[in-house]
Design an enzyme around this catalytic site. Structure first.
Site, PDB file in Angstrom:
ATOM      1  CD  GLU A 134      -2.507   1.340   2.722  1.00  0.00           C
ATOM      2  OE1 GLU A 134      -2.959   0.276   3.183  1.00  0.00           O
ATOM      3  OE2 GLU A 134      -2.708   2.453   3.238  1.00  0.00           O
ATOM      4  CD  GLU A 139      -3.587   8.004   5.526  1.00  0.00           C
ATOM      5  OE1 GLU A 139      -2.492   7.506   5.180  1.00  0.00           O
ATOM      6  OE2 GLU A 139      -4.500   7.346   6.030  1.00  0.00           O
TER       7      GLU A 139
END
Ligand SMILES: *[C@@H]1O[C@H](CO)[C@@H](O)[C@H](O)[C@H]1NC(C)=O
Ligand SMILES: *[C@@H]1O[C@H](CO)[C@@H](O)[C@H](O)[C@H]1NC(C)=O
Ligand SMILES: *[C@@H]1O[C@H](CO)[C@@H](O)[C@H](O)[C@H]1NC(C)=O
Length: 372
Positions: A134, A139
């Site tokens: 990932e 974010e």
């Protein structure tokens, strides 16, 4: 150096690698939302207080749409009254296509979601998480001042303390709960600062030698990015904000082809942790503060909880690359050919599907690694 397995060597022999990466997929304009799957379930992944709605609900309640400027909007419901003990509607979409090692992805946004309880991300993940890896490109949570980049992997991959990067390393073990994390040190990478400066661009390069992430606030975006209609060449971009790779992480072992994900959740395992929440949003420090102070009632907390995305482009080292999509639990491989300026650049040709057929996910993992 590629050591293609015999079955596909003919394909790659026909398309010699170029110095630059060629456009293979573009999500932009009125067709932006073609090629994405909507989650259609409550957040059972990060325990956020949202329902990630299906495509019909997203369209009818205008949680995803293309605005007059031709930009894609992805947002939290900020108009509904949510009673105590219920969740608020939001969005999680993922691309049907997967982009292999040997790709560059460019994410151009003019607004990103932020605010108390808000946890947005633009990220990529392989099949069978966390086996395929990932990559968290954008974010953050609550009123954090900067973007945080991260990898999540099985154990055995870590961030090297000597990595050439401008960001600040926080956690080095990519298999830890937070993943291995790097905080952005370039200006205007999150929240009001990002939004009030015209937004900006992230570029992520996924190579066997490493994963690099660059960020530019709008005024600093290089011409080699803004004018990258057909090809893109990262060689002039300098030191990235974050670099994850050899020798402390074997990318070809931990990363397979990646699909893109855009999501926004509320509270949950990061934004809602009392210490994290209180650090930038205050409140009484209780377990429920994030939820009670924001999610319920009329949604006025969410006027800034939206992405406005100009475009997302994917480039690859081959002008004709393998793009995988999932169908009925199997991964289907097809070629993608560049068609600049079109959001449907991925014109699947029957030839490669015909050659390779439908492969089980486990076969694809072995297959993609054989190419590295
Ligand atoms: C989350 O919900 C979806 C839809 O019901 C389900 O397919 C999936 O297995 C669930 N995931 C987890 C981790 O519970
Ligand atoms: C950095 O990591 C430490 C320990 O894992 C954590 O407590 C802290 O909140 C992190 N800081 C940031 C800014 O991510
Ligand atoms: C929405 O909620 C806020 C905070 O609870 C309140 O101040 C505001 O008056 C409410 N607005 C409406 C239109 O109900």
């Amino acid at each position: 150096m590629r050591q293609a397995i015999p079955l596909v060597s003919a394909l790659f022999a026909a398309t010699p690698a170029l110095a630059a990466y060629n456009l293979v997929k573009e999500y932009s304009g009125t067709d932006f939302f073609q090629g994405w799957d909507y989650y259609g379930n409550f957040d059972n992944l990060t325990n956020g207080d949202v329902t990630w709605v299906d495509q019909n609900t997203a369209a009818s309640s205008k949680l995803t749409y293309v605005n007059d400027a031709g930009h894609a909007i992805v947002k939290v419901d900020d108009t509904s009254f949510v009673p105590f003990n219920q969740k608020r509607n939001s969005i999680r979409v993922s691309t049907q296509d997967y982009f292999p090692v040997g790709s560059v992805v460019v994410f151009d946004a003019t607004h990103v979601p932020f605010g108390c309880s808000v946890w947005p991300s633009f990220w990529m993940k392989g099949q069978d998480w966390p086996n395929g890896g990932e990559i968290d490109i954008f974010e953050g949570v609550n009123k954090m001042p900067t973007n945080q980049m991260a990898l999540h992997t099985q154990s055995g991959c870590s961030l090297s303390s000597s990595a050439k990067q401008t960001g600040k390393v926080n956690e080095t073990d990519c298999s830890s709960g937070t993943g291995c994390t790097v905080l952005e040190s370039q200006p205007n990478s999150y929240g009001d600062d990002f939004n009030n400066n015209g937004g900006g661009v992230w570029a992520m390069q996924l190579e066997t030698s490493g994963i690099s992430i660059w960020f530019w606030s709008r005024k600093d975006v290089p011409d080699s990015v803004t004018s990258a209609d057909k090809t893109i060449d990262p060689s002039s971009w300098g030191t990235p904000s974050a670099f994850f790779g050899s020798p402390s992480c074997d990318i070809s072992k931990f990363f397979g082809p990646q699909q893109m994900v855009i999501d926004i959740t509320l509270c949950g395992d990061w934004a809602g942790v009392p210490a994290w929440y209180q650090a930038t949003c205050g409140g009484d420090g209780s377990q429920s503060a994030c939820y009670v102070d924001n999610v319920i009632n009329n949604g006025t907390a969410y006027s800034d909880a939206y992405f406005e995305i100009s475009s997302i482009k994917a480039y690859s080292t081959d002008s004709s690359v393998l793009v995988a999509s999932v169908s009925g639990g199997s991964i289907v491989l097809a070629t993608a050919t560049a068609s600049p300026g079109s959001s449907s650049a991925n014109s699947a040709s029957g030839s490669v599907s015909g050659l390779l057929g439908v492969l089980a996910a486990s076969t694809l993992a072995a297959f993609s690694w054989a190419l590295l």
